[in-house]
Design an enzyme around this catalytic site. Structure first.
Site, PDB file in Angstrom:
ATOM      1  N   GLY A 169       1.028  -1.351   0.070  1.00 26.11           N
ATOM      2  CA  GLY A 169       0.087   0.165  -0.042  1.00 26.11           C
ATOM      3  C   GLY A 169       0.711   1.071  -0.183  1.00 26.11           C
ATOM      4  O   GLY A 169       0.258   2.175  -0.248  1.00 26.11           O
ATOM      5  N   ASP A 170       2.060   1.218   0.280  1.00 26.53           N
ATOM      6  CA  ASP A 170       2.989   2.357   0.497  1.00 26.53           C
ATOM      7  C   ASP A 170       4.440   2.148   0.160  1.00 26.53           C
ATOM      8  O   ASP A 170       5.213   2.458   0.673  1.00 26.53           O
ATOM      9  CB  ASP A 170       2.990   3.220   1.848  1.00 26.53           C
ATOM     10  CG  ASP A 170       3.397   4.327   1.726  1.00 26.53           C
ATOM     11  OD1 ASP A 170       3.391   5.266   0.573  1.00 26.53           O
ATOM     12  OD2 ASP A 170       3.710   4.999   2.966  1.00 26.53           O
ATOM     13  N   LEU A 171       4.484   1.049  -0.962  1.00 23.64           N
ATOM     14  CA  LEU A 171       5.900   0.691  -1.099  1.00 23.64           C
ATOM     15  C   LEU A 171       6.973   1.583  -2.008  1.00 23.64           C
ATOM     16  O   LEU A 171       7.323   1.209  -3.167  1.00 23.64           O
ATOM     17  CB  LEU A 171       6.025  -0.818  -1.912  1.00 23.64           C
ATOM     18  CG  LEU A 171       6.844  -1.610  -1.699  1.00 23.64           C
ATOM     19  CD1 LEU A 171       7.335  -1.893  -0.372  1.00 23.64           C
ATOM     20  CD2 LEU A 171       6.700  -2.842  -2.972  1.00 23.64           C
ATOM     21  N   HIS A 172       7.137   2.807  -1.328  1.00 22.86           N
ATOM     22  CA  HIS A 172       8.182   3.638  -2.175  1.00 22.86           C
ATOM     23  C   HIS A 172       9.381   3.482  -1.487  1.00 22.86           C
ATOM     24  O   HIS A 172       9.564   2.470  -0.705  1.00 22.86           O
ATOM     25  CB  HIS A 172       7.824   5.144  -1.643  1.00 22.86           C
ATOM     26  CG  HIS A 172       7.498   5.421  -0.356  1.00 22.86           C
ATOM     27  ND1 HIS A 172       8.796   5.676   0.582  1.00 22.86           N
ATOM     28  CD2 HIS A 172       6.602   5.557   0.453  1.00 22.86           C
ATOM     29  CE1 HIS A 172       8.317   5.845   1.620  1.00 22.86           C
ATOM     30  NE2 HIS A 172       7.312   5.919   1.908  1.00 22.86           N
TER      31      HIS A 172
END
Length: 277
Positions: A169-172
């Protein structure tokens, strides 16, 4: 968080503090040492996103992400990953290397598992409801047009979904750290959707330093699509939609500068779509 507040958990798991606590809006962290001498991290969770992320971390069982050693209501005892992040590689000019690292990590996280957890998580479609809410920050007519176009792109993607998985969901780049076991993801949000939505964050994260460099962004899109086996046009559509979604979230937080930056990124990807077959 006061030092004494950690004491029940230190005693429960026979831990020794190994550094200063770290305070975040949604959690508190304390580096510790396990009874066998290994470094670990205690994390106290304070909001639903963090609690959901703890579920996902435990479900991954250390495959591509930090391992959960034990947990109690609202508290995690987990593996400590304190090495440099993929963002550090990116900032040192290693764009392709950093992007490969995140794509490889995503592949581990997305490996097929029993889908029992999926029913307990929100969907990407639920997240995109934010694009339909009035903005709390003023935008120009041109910016409103970008949001409207991106909302239409998002709806088209959601109307024709591909195979859905449990996503980070927030794999930066900043959420993938080097450790003794290799590169590991931290801080998942937990959402159900397709891989294109997950990896589109590499094309729209505000941490990415390729702003204004169209060729670098397009090269990254080409690399992500090739490495992950994704359709490049659909990936770019997700990048436009996700940039707009981030802009809406920043507007809700009252952060006009980051909202503007994300709208610029969304406009970039809308323009890129016009040149693609």
């Amino acid at each position: 968080m006061a030092a004494g507040a950690w004491q029940p958990w230190l005693a429960r798991w026979q831990l020794v503090p190994a550094g200063n606590g770290i305070e975040r809006p949604s959690s508190s962290l304390l580096p510790v040492t396990l009874p066998d001498g290994r470094p670990a991290m205690l994390k106290q969770l304070r909001d639903p996103d963090e609690l959901r992320g703890a579920q996902v971390l435990a479900w991954w069982q250390g495959q591509g992400a930090v391992a959960v050693y034990d947990q109690a209501p609202g508290v995690l005892l987990m593996e400590c990953a304190t090495g440099p992040s993929a963002l550090a590689l990116l900032q040192q000019g290693g764009d392709a290397q950093a992007t490969q690292v995140v794509c490889d990590t995503a592949a581990l996280l997305h490996a097929q598992r029993q889908a029992v957890l999926a029913a307990q998580l929100p969907t990407v479609q639920a997240w995109f409801v934010a694009l339909n809410r009035p903005l709390a920050v003023a935008v120009s007519a041109a910016q409103a047009g970008v949001l409207q176009q991106c909302a239409a792109v998002a709806q088209a993607l959601l109307n024709a979904p591909e195979h859905a998985l449990v996503l980070h969901g927030d794999l930066h780049h900043g959420n993938v750290l080097q450790s003794a076991r290799g590169w590991l993801a931290i801080d998942p949000k937990g959402v159900v959707g397709e891989r294109g939505f997950e990896l589109a964050v590499l094309l729209c994260s505000p941490d990415v330093d390729a702003d204004g460099n169209d060729s670098a962004l397009l090269a990254r899109a080409q690399q992500v699509a090739a490495v992950a086996g994704l359709d490049r046009r659909r990936l770019v559509q997700w990048a436009a939609a996700r940039s707009a979604l981030s802009a809406a979230w920043f507007a809700e937080d009252g952060d006009a500068p980051l909202m503007q930056r994300q709208l610029q990124r969304a406009d970039h990807w809308l323009n890129a779509l016009k040149t693609m077959n």
